[in-house]
Design a protein around this motif. Structure first.
Motif, PDB file in Angstrom:
ATOM      1  N   THR A   1       0.827  -1.200   0.000  1.00  0.00           N
ATOM      2  CA  THR A   1       0.000   0.000   0.000  1.00  0.00           C
ATOM      3  C   THR A   1       0.864   1.254   0.000  1.00  0.00           C
ATOM      4  OG1 THR A   1      -1.792  -1.143   1.150  1.00  0.00           O
ATOM      5  CG2 THR A   1      -1.785   1.269   1.261  1.00  0.00           C
ATOM      6  N   LEU A   2       1.863   1.305   0.875  1.00  0.00           N
ATOM      7  CA  LEU A   2       2.725   2.487   0.951  1.00  0.00           C
ATOM      8  C   LEU A   2       3.542   2.690  -0.321  1.00  0.00           C
ATOM      9  CD1 LEU A   2       3.989   2.324   4.633  1.00  0.00           C
ATOM     10  CD2 LEU A   2       2.448   4.017   3.634  1.00  0.00           C
ATOM     11  N   VAL A   3       4.038   1.598  -0.888  1.00  0.00           N
ATOM     12  CA  VAL A   3       4.865   1.706  -2.092  1.00  0.00           C
ATOM     13  C   VAL A   3       4.011   2.078  -3.303  1.00  0.00           C
ATOM     14  CG1 VAL A   3       6.290   0.395  -3.712  1.00  0.00           C
ATOM     15  CG2 VAL A   3       6.714   0.210  -1.260  1.00  0.00           C
ATOM     16  N   GLU A   4       2.889   1.417  -3.464  1.00  0.00           N
ATOM     17  CA  GLU A   4       2.069   1.638  -4.654  1.00  0.00           C
ATOM     18  C   GLU A   4       1.316   2.962  -4.641  1.00  0.00           C
ATOM     19  OE1 GLU A   4       2.098  -0.202  -7.435  1.00  0.00           O
ATOM     20  OE2 GLU A   4       3.596  -1.470  -6.491  1.00  0.00           O
ATOM     21  N   TYR A   5       0.867   3.402  -3.468  1.00  0.00           N
ATOM     22  CA  TYR A   5       0.012   4.591  -3.413  1.00  0.00           C
ATOM     23  C   TYR A   5       0.684   5.797  -2.771  1.00  0.00           C
ATOM     24  CZ  TYR A   5      -3.472   1.176  -4.698  1.00  0.00           C
ATOM     25  OH  TYR A   5      -4.162   0.196  -5.356  1.00  0.00           O
ATOM     26  N   GLY A   6       1.963   5.684  -2.441  1.00  0.00           N
ATOM     27  CA  GLY A   6       2.675   6.805  -1.846  1.00  0.00           C
ATOM     28  C   GLY A   6       2.878   7.928  -2.850  1.00  0.00           C
ATOM     29  N   SER A   7       2.866   9.145  -2.353  1.00  0.00           N
ATOM     30  CA  SER A   7       3.047  10.290  -3.247  1.00  0.00           C
ATOM     31  C   SER A   7       4.505  10.499  -3.634  1.00  0.00           C
ATOM     32  CB  SER A   7       2.496  11.556  -2.589  1.00  0.00           C
ATOM     33  OG  SER A   7       3.164  11.789  -1.371  1.00  0.00           O
ATOM     34  N   GLU A   8       5.418  10.042  -2.774  1.00  0.00           N
ATOM     35  CA  GLU A   8       6.853  10.157  -3.051  1.00  0.00           C
ATOM     36  C   GLU A   8       7.474   8.767  -3.047  1.00  0.00           C
ATOM     37  OE1 GLU A   8       9.140  12.950  -0.616  1.00  0.00           O
ATOM     38  OE2 GLU A   8       7.227  13.644   0.172  1.00  0.00           O
ATOM     39  N   PRO A   9       8.479   8.535  -3.873  1.00  0.00           N
ATOM     40  CA  PRO A   9       9.154   7.230  -3.834  1.00  0.00           C
ATOM     41  C   PRO A   9       9.977   7.067  -2.567  1.00  0.00           C
ATOM     42  CG  PRO A   9      10.131   8.646  -5.518  1.00  0.00           C
ATOM     43  CD  PRO A   9       8.994   9.403  -4.918  1.00  0.00           C
ATOM     44  N   PHE A  10      10.233   5.823  -2.202  1.00  0.00           N
ATOM     45  CA  PHE A  10      11.118   5.523  -1.079  1.00  0.00           C
ATOM     46  C   PHE A  10      12.545   5.432  -1.603  1.00  0.00           C
ATOM     47  CE2 PHE A  10       7.140   4.192   0.792  1.00  0.00           C
ATOM     48  CZ  PHE A  10       7.271   4.660   2.087  1.00  0.00           C
ATOM     49  N   ASP A  11      13.458   6.050  -0.892  1.00  0.00           N
ATOM     50  CA  ASP A  11      14.869   5.967  -1.259  1.00  0.00           C
ATOM     51  C   ASP A  11      15.420   4.591  -0.936  1.00  0.00           C
ATOM     52  OD1 ASP A  11      15.454   8.783  -2.112  1.00  0.00           O
ATOM     53  OD2 ASP A  11      14.556   9.117  -0.141  1.00  0.00           O
ATOM     54  N   LEU A  12      14.872   3.962   0.108  1.00  0.00           N
ATOM     55  CA  LEU A  12      15.360   2.655   0.538  1.00  0.00           C
ATOM     56  C   LEU A  12      14.240   1.876   1.198  1.00  0.00           C
ATOM     57  CD1 LEU A  12      17.664   0.608   1.191  1.00  0.00           C
ATOM     58  CD2 LEU A  12      18.080   1.955   3.258  1.00  0.00           C
ATOM     59  N   VAL A  13      14.133   0.590   0.847  1.00  0.00           N
ATOM     60  CA  VAL A  13      13.256  -0.340   1.545  1.00  0.00           C
ATOM     61  C   VAL A  13      14.146  -1.441   2.106  1.00  0.00           C
ATOM     62  CG1 VAL A  13      11.393  -2.030   1.344  1.00  0.00           C
ATOM     63  CG2 VAL A  13      11.252   0.131   0.101  1.00  0.00           C
ATOM     64  N   VAL A  14      14.011  -1.690   3.404  1.00  0.00           N
ATOM     65  CA  VAL A  14      14.728  -2.773   4.084  1.00  0.00           C
ATOM     66  C   VAL A  14      13.660  -3.773   4.497  1.00  0.00           C
ATOM     67  CG1 VAL A  14      16.193  -3.394   6.028  1.00  0.00           C
ATOM     68  CG2 VAL A  14      16.492  -1.175   4.910  1.00  0.00           C
ATOM     69  N   ILE A  15      13.755  -5.009   3.989  1.00  0.00           N
ATOM     70  CA  ILE A  15      12.680  -5.981   4.206  1.00  0.00           C
ATOM     71  C   ILE A  15      13.226  -7.360   4.562  1.00  0.00           C
ATOM     72  CG2 ILE A  15      12.567  -6.408   1.715  1.00  0.00           C
ATOM     73  CD1 ILE A  15       9.552  -7.007   2.092  1.00  0.00           C
ATOM     74  N   ASN A  16      12.540  -8.027   5.470  1.00  0.00           N
ATOM     75  CA  ASN A  16      12.829  -9.410   5.807  1.00  0.00           C
ATOM     76  C   ASN A  16      12.255 -10.266   4.676  1.00  0.00           C
ATOM     77  OD1 ASN A  16      12.725 -12.078   6.845  1.00  0.00           O
ATOM     78  ND2 ASN A  16      12.690 -11.293   8.923  1.00  0.00           N
ATOM     79  N   ALA A  17      13.067 -11.126   4.090  1.00  0.00           N
ATOM     80  CA  ALA A  17      12.646 -11.932   2.938  1.00  0.00           C
ATOM     81  C   ALA A  17      11.439 -12.800   3.251  1.00  0.00           C
ATOM     82  CB  ALA A  17      13.801 -12.801   2.464  1.00  0.00           C
ATOM     83  N   SER A  18      11.324 -13.262   4.491  1.00  0.00           N
ATOM     84  CA  SER A  18      10.214 -14.142   4.834  1.00  0.00           C
ATOM     85  C   SER A  18       8.873 -13.418   4.853  1.00  0.00           C
ATOM     86  CB  SER A  18      10.472 -14.821   6.182  1.00  0.00           C
ATOM     87  OG  SER A  18      10.515 -13.853   7.210  1.00  0.00           O
ATOM     88  N   LEU A  19       8.884 -12.094   4.878  1.00  0.00           N
ATOM     89  CA  LEU A  19       7.642 -11.325   4.885  1.00  0.00           C
ATOM     90  C   LEU A  19       6.819 -11.596   3.626  1.00  0.00           C
ATOM     91  CD1 LEU A  19       6.281  -9.058   6.674  1.00  0.00           C
ATOM     92  CD2 LEU A  19       7.147  -7.491   4.983  1.00  0.00           C
ATOM     93  N   ALA A  20       7.477 -11.744   2.508  1.00  0.00           N
ATOM     94  CA  ALA A  20       6.776 -11.968   1.248  1.00  0.00           C
ATOM     95  C   ALA A  20       6.429 -13.435   1.024  1.00  0.00           C
ATOM     96  CB  ALA A  20       7.613 -11.465   0.080  1.00  0.00           C
ATOM     97  N   GLY A  21       7.160 -14.326   1.689  1.00  0.00           N
ATOM     98  CA  GLY A  21       6.924 -15.753   1.484  1.00  0.00           C
ATOM     99  C   GLY A  21       7.035 -16.089   0.013  1.00  0.00           C
ATOM    100  N   GLU A  22       6.045 -16.784  -0.483  1.00  0.00           N
ATOM    101  CA  GLU A  22       6.026 -17.143  -1.905  1.00  0.00           C
ATOM    102  C   GLU A  22       5.031 -16.292  -2.679  1.00  0.00           C
ATOM    103  OE1 GLU A  22       6.399 -21.082  -2.997  1.00  0.00           O
ATOM    104  OE2 GLU A  22       7.784 -21.533  -1.384  1.00  0.00           O
ATOM    105  N   GLU A  23       4.464 -15.297  -2.008  1.00  0.00           N
ATOM    106  CA  GLU A  23       3.460 -14.442  -2.635  1.00  0.00           C
ATOM    107  C   GLU A  23       4.052 -13.474  -3.657  1.00  0.00           C
ATOM    108  OE1 GLU A  23       0.662 -12.497   0.035  1.00  0.00           O
ATOM    109  OE2 GLU A  23       1.317 -13.871   1.601  1.00  0.00           O
ATOM    110  N   LEU A  24       5.309 -13.072  -3.438  1.00  0.00           N
ATOM    111  CA  LEU A  24       5.877 -12.003  -4.247  1.00  0.00           C
ATOM    112  C   LEU A  24       7.363 -12.253  -4.474  1.00  0.00           C
ATOM    113  CD1 LEU A  24       5.307  -9.120  -5.417  1.00  0.00           C
ATOM    114  CD2 LEU A  24       5.995  -8.229  -3.194  1.00  0.00           C
ATOM    115  N   ASP A  25       7.804 -12.079  -5.705  1.00  0.00           N
ATOM    116  CA  ASP A  25       9.226 -12.155  -6.042  1.00  0.00           C
ATOM    117  C   ASP A  25       9.831 -10.793  -5.698  1.00  0.00           C
ATOM    118  OD1 ASP A  25      11.742 -12.226  -7.189  1.00  0.00           O
ATOM    119  OD2 ASP A  25      11.038 -12.919  -9.145  1.00  0.00           O
ATOM    120  N   LEU A  26      10.412 -10.690  -4.508  1.00  0.00           N
ATOM    121  CA  LEU A  26      10.893  -9.400  -4.009  1.00  0.00           C
ATOM    122  C   LEU A  26      11.910  -8.723  -4.917  1.00  0.00           C
ATOM    123  CD1 LEU A  26      11.138 -10.036  -0.173  1.00  0.00           C
ATOM    124  CD2 LEU A  26       9.496  -8.584  -1.379  1.00  0.00           C
ATOM    125  N   PRO A  27      12.981  -9.403  -5.345  1.00  0.00           N
ATOM    126  CA  PRO A  27      13.950  -8.703  -6.206  1.00  0.00           C
ATOM    127  C   PRO A  27      13.303  -8.135  -7.467  1.00  0.00           C
ATOM    128  CG  PRO A  27      14.888 -10.742  -5.417  1.00  0.00           C
ATOM    129  CD  PRO A  27      13.444 -10.753  -5.023  1.00  0.00           C
TER     130      PRO A  27
END
Length: 137
Positions: A44-70
């Motif tokens: 939600t924050l990434v797709e609908y944010g008004s400004e881009p994020f300079d950096l996202v730090v994420i735990n790989a397990s958060l996405a599981g198999e739902e999303l190809d993070l890279p």
């Protein structure tokens, strides 16, 4: 001197880990940090944010198999750089060398201060380069 306007998003299921990472950024004088606890909040924050994020730090397990993070981060203009940590827990593909500056996969369970410093040397052009480049797989 750090660029205090940089926008940083931290995504991890565990509150204590989000807080620990946020404090590391605070120690380096970065305070525009938004912590989230699940994939829906991040998207939600990434797709609908008004400004881009300079950096996202994420735990790989958060996405599981739902999303190809890279692939998600490489193809998303709303994210300039990403650090995916705990990459060993989830099978992540190798990222082509020409695109490693944008997305980094760290096998460490949790980034430490030295990791964050090296990362910010790439993300924040106002900082002098410190140390070596983060080990990427």
């Amino acid at each position: 001197m750090p660029n205090k306007a940089l926008r940083i998003l931290i995504a991890d299921q565990q509150h204590c880990q989000r807080m620990r990472i946020e404090r590391l950024f605070n120690r380096l004088d970065y305070y525009r940090v938004a912590p989230v606890q699940d994939l829906a909040e991040l998207l939600t924050l990434v797709e609908y944010g008004s400004e881009p994020f300079d950096l996202v730090v994420i735990n790989a397990s958060l996405a599981g198999e739902e999303l190809d993070l890279p692939e998600f981060f490489l193809d998303n203009p709303q994210v300039h750089h990403a650090l995916i940590y705990d990459g060993e827990q989830v099978k992540l593909p190798l990222i082509p060398a020409c695109r490693q500056q944008e997305v980094q996969v760290n096998l460490a369970t949790l980034p430490d201060l030295a990791c964050i410093q090296r990362l910010m040397a790439r993300v924040d052009p106002r900082l002098p380069f410190v140390g070596t480049v983060i080990s990427v797989r």
